[in-house]
Design a protein around this motif. Structure first.
Motif, PDB file in Angstrom:
ATOM      1  N   CYS A   1      -3.943  16.093 -10.499  1.00 13.89           N
ATOM      2  CA  CYS A   1      -2.714  16.519 -11.184  1.00 13.89           C
ATOM      3  C   CYS A   1      -2.278  15.476 -12.204  1.00 13.89           C
ATOM      4  CB  CYS A   1      -1.609  16.808 -10.175  1.00 13.89           C
ATOM      5  SG  CYS A   1      -1.928  18.298  -9.199  1.00 13.89           S
ATOM      6  N   TYR A   2      -2.497  14.213 -11.898  1.00 15.20           N
ATOM      7  CA  TYR A   2      -2.179  13.151 -12.851  1.00 15.20           C
ATOM      8  C   TYR A   2      -2.986  13.336 -14.129  1.00 15.20           C
ATOM      9  CZ  TYR A   2      -1.952   8.595 -15.069  1.00 15.20           C
ATOM     10  OH  TYR A   2      -1.800   7.591 -15.988  1.00 15.20           O
ATOM     11  N   LYS A   3      -4.277  13.593 -13.981  1.00 17.02           N
ATOM     12  CA  LYS A   3      -5.138  13.816 -15.153  1.00 17.02           C
ATOM     13  C   LYS A   3      -4.655  15.025 -15.948  1.00 17.02           C
ATOM     14  CE  LYS A   3      -9.252  11.663 -13.224  1.00 17.02           C
ATOM     15  NZ  LYS A   3     -10.584  11.889 -12.647  1.00 17.02           N
TER      16      LYS A   3
ATOM     17  N   ALA B   1      -2.288  18.820  -2.343  1.00 13.75           N
ATOM     18  CA  ALA B   1      -3.407  18.017  -1.847  1.00 13.75           C
ATOM     19  C   ALA B   1      -2.879  16.701  -1.271  1.00 13.75           C
ATOM     20  CB  ALA B   1      -4.383  17.727  -2.989  1.00 13.75           C
ATOM     21  N   LEU B   2      -3.594  16.134  -0.295  1.00  9.43           N
ATOM     22  CA  LEU B   2      -3.221  14.839   0.263  1.00  9.43           C
ATOM     23  C   LEU B   2      -3.626  13.735  -0.703  1.00  9.43           C
ATOM     24  CD1 LEU B   2      -4.187  15.098   4.023  1.00  9.43           C
ATOM     25  CD2 LEU B   2      -1.914  14.847   3.072  1.00  9.43           C
ATOM     26  N   PHE B   3      -2.776  12.736  -0.833  1.00  8.69           N
ATOM     27  CA  PHE B   3      -3.091  11.582  -1.677  1.00  8.69           C
ATOM     28  C   PHE B   3      -2.236  10.416  -1.228  1.00  8.69           C
ATOM     29  CE2 PHE B   3       0.760  12.934  -3.618  1.00  8.69           C
ATOM     30  CZ  PHE B   3       1.245  11.900  -4.409  1.00  8.69           C
ATOM     31  N   MET B   4      -2.598   9.221  -1.674  1.00  8.03           N
ATOM     32  CA  MET B   4      -1.819   8.027  -1.369  1.00  8.03           C
ATOM     33  C   MET B   4      -0.728   7.873  -2.426  1.00  8.03           C
ATOM     34  SD  MET B   4      -2.863   6.812   1.423  1.00  8.03           S
ATOM     35  CE  MET B   4      -2.193   5.183   1.521  1.00  8.03           C
ATOM     36  N   LYS B   5       0.484   8.070  -2.010  1.00  7.63           N
ATOM     37  CA  LYS B   5       1.617   7.978  -2.929  1.00  7.63           C
ATOM     38  C   LYS B   5       1.945   6.507  -3.154  1.00  7.63           C
ATOM     39  CE  LYS B   5       6.175   9.992  -3.580  1.00  7.63           C
ATOM     40  NZ  LYS B   5       7.181  10.861  -2.972  1.00  7.63           N
ATOM     41  N   GLY B   6       2.008   6.123  -4.390  1.00  7.59           N
ATOM     42  CA  GLY B   6       2.338   4.748  -4.757  1.00  7.59           C
ATOM     43  C   GLY B   6       3.075   4.788  -6.074  1.00  7.59           C
TER      44      GLY B   6
ATOM     45  N   MET C   1       0.847  -1.177   0.000  1.00  2.53           N
ATOM     46  CA  MET C   1       0.000   0.000   0.000  1.00  2.53           C
ATOM     47  C   MET C   1       0.892   1.240   0.000  1.00  2.53           C
ATOM     48  SD  MET C   1      -3.411   0.300   0.450  1.00  2.53           S
ATOM     49  CE  MET C   1      -4.505   1.647   0.589  1.00  2.53           C
ATOM     50  N   GLY C   2       0.399   2.336  -0.547  1.00  2.00           N
ATOM     51  CA  GLY C   2       1.166   3.573  -0.617  1.00  2.00           C
ATOM     52  C   GLY C   2       1.203   4.298   0.714  1.00  2.00           C
ATOM     53  N   GLU C   3       1.892   5.411   0.711  1.00  2.00           N
ATOM     54  CA  GLU C   3       1.977   6.219   1.923  1.00  2.00           C
ATOM     55  C   GLU C   3       1.277   7.545   1.683  1.00  2.00           C
ATOM     56  OE1 GLU C   3       5.995   8.639   2.144  1.00  2.00           O
ATOM     57  OE2 GLU C   3       6.408   6.524   1.720  1.00  2.00           O
ATOM     58  N   LEU C   4       0.730   8.123   2.730  1.00  2.00           N
ATOM     59  CA  LEU C   4       0.047   9.397   2.646  1.00  2.00           C
ATOM     60  C   LEU C   4       1.072  10.485   2.382  1.00  2.00           C
ATOM     61  CD1 LEU C   4      -2.790  10.574   2.900  1.00  2.00           C
ATOM     62  CD2 LEU C   4      -2.319  10.998   5.306  1.00  2.00           C
ATOM     63  N   SER C   5       0.802  11.318   1.390  1.00  2.00           N
ATOM     64  CA  SER C   5       1.759  12.352   1.014  1.00  2.00           C
ATOM     65  C   SER C   5       1.020  13.568   0.471  1.00  2.00           C
ATOM     66  CB  SER C   5       2.705  11.801  -0.059  1.00  2.00           C
ATOM     67  OG  SER C   5       3.695  12.726  -0.380  1.00  2.00           O
ATOM     68  N   ASN C   6       1.741  14.682   0.394  1.00  2.00           N
ATOM     69  CA  ASN C   6       1.190  15.878  -0.235  1.00  2.00           C
ATOM     70  C   ASN C   6       1.639  15.907  -1.688  1.00  2.00           C
ATOM     71  OD1 ASN C   6       1.513  16.784   2.807  1.00  2.00           O
ATOM     72  ND2 ASN C   6      -0.070  18.058   1.860  1.00  2.00           N
TER      73      ASN C   6
END
Length: 143
Positions: free
Chosen positions: A25-27, A12-17, A1-6
């Motif tokens: 931002c990916y979109k 913005a908070l998101f799960m970094k993986g 599982m990813g880690e919580l990151s900005n």
């Protein structure tokens, strides 16, 4: 599982993986990628430089470099797309450092290995010499 990151772009908070930015931002990056790709895939634009692509598409240099580093834009197809060596800053099209820096690092490692080899040889000689002197001293003492 990813880690919580900005998100480095919007905070913005998101799960970094696998992704290094949030979903929004990916979109946006994907839209920017499509814009760049559509521009450089045209035959007349295949020899465009990074500055040409920036000027024509409005996409940031860092994002274009990210696409090249991720091999999403192949420099073999677009020969004037390059990015900076992480050590000296010269233009490269693959890897993280240029050939000159790679050679310099390898030479430095070889020098360090040679120094270590000499140190080990000297240490072995010193231990051998101590053992010899110690053995001679012990034999002479018991006479």
């Amino acid at each position: 599982m990813g880690e919580l990151s900005n998100c480095p772009r919007c905070n913005a908070l998101f799960m970094k993986g696998v992704r290094t930015v949030c979903e929004n931002c990916y979109k946006e990056e994907e839209l920017q990628f499509e814009k760049v790709y559509q521009y450089i895939k045209k035959k007349q634009n295949r020899s465009a430089t990074v500055d040409d692509v920036i000027e024509s598409t409005g996409v940031e240099r860092e994002l274009i470099m990210k696409f090249v580093k991720e091999h999403r834009l192949h420099t073999s197809m677009f020969p004037n797309l390059s990015y900076a060596c992480e050590k000296c800053g010269s233009s490269i099209q693959e890897g993280k450092i240029c050939n000159a820096c790679t050679k310099e690092i390898k030479e430095g490692l070889k020098r360090e290995q040679d120094i270590e080899d000499v140190r080990k040889t000297n240490l072995a000689r010193e231990q051998e010499s101590r053992a010899y002197v110690s053995g001679v001293y012990s034999r002479n003492r018991h006479k």
